[in-house]
Design a protein around this motif. Structure first.
Motif, PDB file in Angstrom:
ATOM      1  N   ILE A 141     -22.548  29.820  67.520  1.00  0.00           N
ATOM      2  CA  ILE A 141     -22.383  31.407  67.383  1.00  0.00           C
ATOM      3  C   ILE A 141     -21.010  31.761  66.563  1.00  0.00           C
ATOM      4  CG2 ILE A 141     -22.474  33.575  68.660  1.00  0.00           C
ATOM      5  CD1 ILE A 141     -24.326  32.532  70.398  1.00  0.00           C
ATOM      6  N   ALA A 142     -20.031  31.143  67.202  1.00  0.00           N
ATOM      7  CA  ALA A 142     -18.740  31.589  66.694  1.00  0.00           C
ATOM      8  C   ALA A 142     -18.533  31.184  65.044  1.00  0.00           C
ATOM      9  CB  ALA A 142     -17.481  30.990  67.501  1.00  0.00           C
ATOM     10  N   LEU A 143     -19.240  29.938  64.938  1.00  0.00           N
ATOM     11  CA  LEU A 143     -19.058  29.565  63.328  1.00  0.00           C
ATOM     12  C   LEU A 143     -20.003  30.605  62.487  1.00  0.00           C
ATOM     13  CD1 LEU A 143     -19.672  25.751  63.926  1.00  0.00           C
ATOM     14  CD2 LEU A 143     -17.616  27.067  63.364  1.00  0.00           C
ATOM     15  N   ASP A 182     -12.185  29.326  63.716  1.00  0.00           N
ATOM     16  CA  ASP A 182     -11.003  28.995  64.530  1.00  0.00           C
ATOM     17  C   ASP A 182     -11.481  29.085  65.942  1.00  0.00           C
ATOM     18  OD1 ASP A 182      -9.076  28.524  62.669  1.00  0.00           O
ATOM     19  OD2 ASP A 182      -8.623  30.581  62.666  1.00  0.00           O
ATOM     20  N   ARG A 183     -12.241  30.121  66.409  1.00  0.00           N
ATOM     21  CA  ARG A 183     -12.708  30.125  67.767  1.00  0.00           C
ATOM     22  C   ARG A 183     -13.618  29.170  68.254  1.00  0.00           C
ATOM     23  NH1 ARG A 183     -16.830  33.196  70.355  1.00  0.00           N
ATOM     24  NH2 ARG A 183     -16.500  33.614  72.641  1.00  0.00           N
ATOM     25  N   TRP A 194     -16.113  21.004  59.513  1.00  0.00           N
ATOM     26  CA  TRP A 194     -16.659  21.095  58.343  1.00  0.00           C
ATOM     27  C   TRP A 194     -16.563  22.765  57.643  1.00  0.00           C
ATOM     28  CZ3 TRP A 194     -21.901  18.495  56.820  1.00  0.00           C
ATOM     29  CH2 TRP A 194     -22.270  18.695  55.507  1.00  0.00           C
ATOM     30  N   ALA A 195     -16.575  23.886  58.780  1.00  0.00           N
ATOM     31  CA  ALA A 195     -16.691  25.090  58.306  1.00  0.00           C
ATOM     32  C   ALA A 195     -15.028  25.409  58.104  1.00  0.00           C
ATOM     33  CB  ALA A 195     -17.252  25.980  59.529  1.00  0.00           C
ATOM     34  N   LYS A 196     -14.246  24.830  58.581  1.00  0.00           N
ATOM     35  CA  LYS A 196     -12.590  24.990  58.507  1.00  0.00           C
ATOM     36  C   LYS A 196     -12.166  24.126  57.222  1.00  0.00           C
ATOM     37  CE  LYS A 196      -9.580  26.397  60.426  1.00  0.00           C
ATOM     38  NZ  LYS A 196      -8.872  27.494  60.227  1.00  0.00           N
TER      39      LYS A 196
END
Length: 690
Positions: free
Chosen positions: A143-145, A151-152, A179-181
């Motif tokens: 959900i945070a992604l 970061d969260r 991956w998202a970072k």
């Protein structure tokens, strides 16, 4: 059909969802969404093994759809002793322990649909049943992604992975968080550990291959996928992905083979077709392209993409192109795309009246067709500008959406220009820009002028060629970029797309940070280099179409990127301002008023004049004034920069005709103050004062 399954899943009606999902898969076995929903229904019914098999089939059908991979992560949890704790807790609060998987599945489905708030609500409910469950942590991290808070998400998943290191679900989600970072190497490590535990996992191989591709390692990615191709059940999507990797690795014959097989199995896949066209182009295999496409068109005569691809392998406006369009219209006489192609051929042959007649036929078949209406307007304007204006005004009164209205008002401005009413034309265009300004980017504030620069660096060994391409709005720099890309050169225009790189040339703050000394110039250049593999550049050679230019960038480029060359597209600044006003620009900058645009343009062009006059950095000025509508002239203007000849693009790929050089003089009265701001820099760049 999908809605019924989703509704049943939301209600926790496992049998109903399972029946509907199986019916959907039977009706559309190649639909990855149907397989996803079947997996969710099987999971809800307690058949985890069947659910994994179904989600694996979805992965095979859409191997590069990350959302499917995320859903698969939710099916991999091995619950072990947590089952007992979960059941005990559920009994203590009077809840049904069987509902926990339902809430998790529903939360995953909500995430897949982009319903973040609904996923959060379901996660909160699941937390009442099993607050210490690792799968709940996986959902909360996901959900945070989805909220863009990588970061969260990374913090949640890292902590959970340390607590439950054996849980594949968490490591799977953690890989996506890395991956998202943008930490692709860490993401690869996470997924590789999972794949070593499950060497037969098709989805993990796809994930690893995609990560390797993004890091500029197409050969490694191919090695990862090669075992899958030995499976007779390999899907067209698998072969397409392998073909794309072969292209990236420069193995064009192998790419053509895989892509052709994929297209023959699934001729409606546009992405496969585009990649195959590129393979044919690299191989120079026009005959093979014609043969394959003709065979497919015999079976699928209604496939518009195949017809358009077939036209690409004929010379523009040639007898061969006419014959292809004849066949197309014979197969589908009322096809609007085929009629559009016919009108284009008429225009190319100078048969304007016939082109206009075809356009009128298109509007009969598809009332309000924008391109056809504009073709009719052009015909009217050439004969009777006032009639053209009246026609546009009638269309405006009937326009039923904002985009159509804007296009018509832009055309109205051009009609007023042709009719000899420049003040009304300028006012019409300016009004459009005022309305669009809140949706556009603010113009970047230029850095203060400076006289001292860092020493230029020297190359200790040959380095890849780097071209940094830019032009102000109205310069038609996009036509230079299109010509480079059309010749197969490593042009990257992703800065103007939906997924731009986050580097020094993208962030407006770079200008201020470099000018003030706040930024590390070497660090910024290294950051730019590090992002190249993710942009499909493995050898460092790139033609980078920039979003903005400011001489502050020279603070980093002079010492740390001496192998680069700046290429600026240029026209008379007053023509560029008028073009920006009349046609807009590819770069999404706000033009709040002609004066504001002229003031900004004068500042930025003065910086380019400084580079040219003082030799601040290797550069070329590509003057577009005489060639803006001339594909051969554009190719010739670029050739000296590349030390090689370029093929001109077909004229239709450049877009419509623009205002001729010097047209700004017709607007001297309504735009005189703005043009006066541009006159000094125009003279510095070699243009006459009036």
């Amino acid at each position: 059909m999908h809605e019924n399954i989703i509704d049943a899943l939301r209600r926790g009606a496992a049998d109903e969802a399972l029946t509907a999902a199986r019916e959907a898969v039977a009706a559309q076995p190649q639909d990855p969404m149907a397989q996803r929903l079947l997996a969710a229904a099987l999971r809800l019914a307690g058949d985890r093994e069947g659910a994994v098999e179904a989600i694996d089939r979805a992965v095979a059908l859409a191997p590069d759809d990350a959302s499917i991979q995320l859903e698969r992560a939710g099916l991999l949890l091995q619950e072990r002793k947590l089952d007992e704790a979960e059941a005990a807790l559920a009994r203590s609060v009077g809840l049904d322990p069987n509902q926990f998987p339902a809430y998790i599945v529903q939360a995953q489905l909500a995430l897949a649909r982009g319903e973040i708030e609904e996923a959060e609500r379901l996660a909160r409910t699941a937390a009442r049943i099993a607050p210490e469950h690792p799968q709940l942590a996986a959902v909360e991290g996901s959900i945070a992604l989805r909220r863009g808070d990588a970061d969260r998400g990374l913090a949640i998943l890292s902590a959970a992975a340390k607590r439950w290191p054996w849980e594949g679900t968490l490591r799977h989600s953690l890989g996506f968080a890395y991956w998202a970072k943008g930490h692709l190497a860490f993401a690869e490590e996470a997924f590789r550990a999972l794949r070593e535990a499950k060497p037969d996992s098709m989805s993990l191989r796809f994930l690893l291959a995609d990560l390797m591709r993004q890091q500029g390692r197409p050969g490694d990615a191919l090695a990862e996928l090669e075992p899958l191709l030995r499976d007779p059940s390999a899907t067209p999507a698998m072969r397409r992905m392998v073909g794309e990797l072969e292209l990236a690795a420069g193995r064009n014959e192998a790419a053509e083979l895989h892509l052709r097989e994929s297209l023959l199995e699934h001729p409606g896949e546009r992405r496969t077709l585009l990649a195959l066209i590129e393979a044919w182009r690299r191989l120079g295999d026009s005959d093979g392209a014609r043969g394959t496409l003709d065979r497919l068109l015999e079976i699928h005569p209604g496939n518009v993409d195949l017809w358009r691809a077939r036209l690409m392998f004929e010379e523009y406006a040639s007898e061969g192109a006419v014959a292809v369009v004849d066949r197309w219209l014979a197969a589908t006489p009322d096809s609007v795309p085929a009629l559009e192609a016919r009108a284009t051929l008429h225009d190319a042959a100078g048969r304007g009246e016939e082109a206009e007649a075809v356009a009128r036929r298109i509007t009969e078949l598809q009332p309000g067709h924008a391109a056809a209406e504009m073709r009719i307007v052009r015909g009217l304007l050439s004969r009777d500008p006032e009639a053209g204006i009246e026609h546009i005004e009638r269309l405006l009164s009937a326009a039923d959406n904002e985009q159509a209205s804007r296009q018509l008002r832009q055309a109205l401005g051009r009609a007023l220009d042709i009719a000899g009413q420049p003040a009304a034309a300028a006012a019409t265009w300016a009004e459009l820009h005022v309305e669009l300004a809140p949706r556009r980017l603010p113009l970047p504030e230029p850095a203060p002028a400076r006289t001292e620069w860092p020493r230029s660096g020297e190359l200790s060994e040959p380095a890849p060629a780097v071209i940094l391409l830019w032009g102000t709005p109205g310069s038609m720099v996009e036509r230079l970029a299109a010509t480079l890309q059309g010749n197969g050169l490593p042009l990257r225009a992703d800065r103007l797309g939906e997924d731009p790189p986050d580097d020094l040339f993208q962030r407006f703050s770079t200008i201020r940070q470099l000018a003030s000394g706040e930024a590390d110039p070497l660090g910024l250049v290294e950051e730019w280099r590090a992002a190249l593999p993710a942009r499909g550049i493995s050898d460092g050679q790139i033609h980078d179409l920039l979003l903005w230019w400011d001489n502050a960038a020279l603070i980093a480029l002079r010492p740390h990127l001496p192998n680069a060359q700046l290429v600026f597209a240029l026209r008379d600044p007053r023509d560029m301002l008028l073009d920006w006003l009349a046609f807009g620009a590819q770069a999404p900058f706000a033009l709040e008023t002609p004066m504001a645009g002229a003031r900004w343009m004068a500042d930025v062009l003065a910086q380019i004049a400084d580079i040219h006059e003082q030799g601040l950095f290797p550069h070329q000025l590509v003057r577009m004034d005489a060639v803006v509508d001339d594909p051969e002239g554009i190719a010739a203007a670029l050739a000296p920069i590349l030390s090689s000849g370029l093929r001109p693009l077909p004229a239709e790929r450049l877009g419509g005709e623009r205002l001729p050089a010097g047209h700004w003089r017709r607007f001297h009265e309504p735009l005189g103050e703005a043009f006066a701001l541009l006159e000094p820099v125009a003279r510095r760049l070699g243009y006459a004062a009036d």
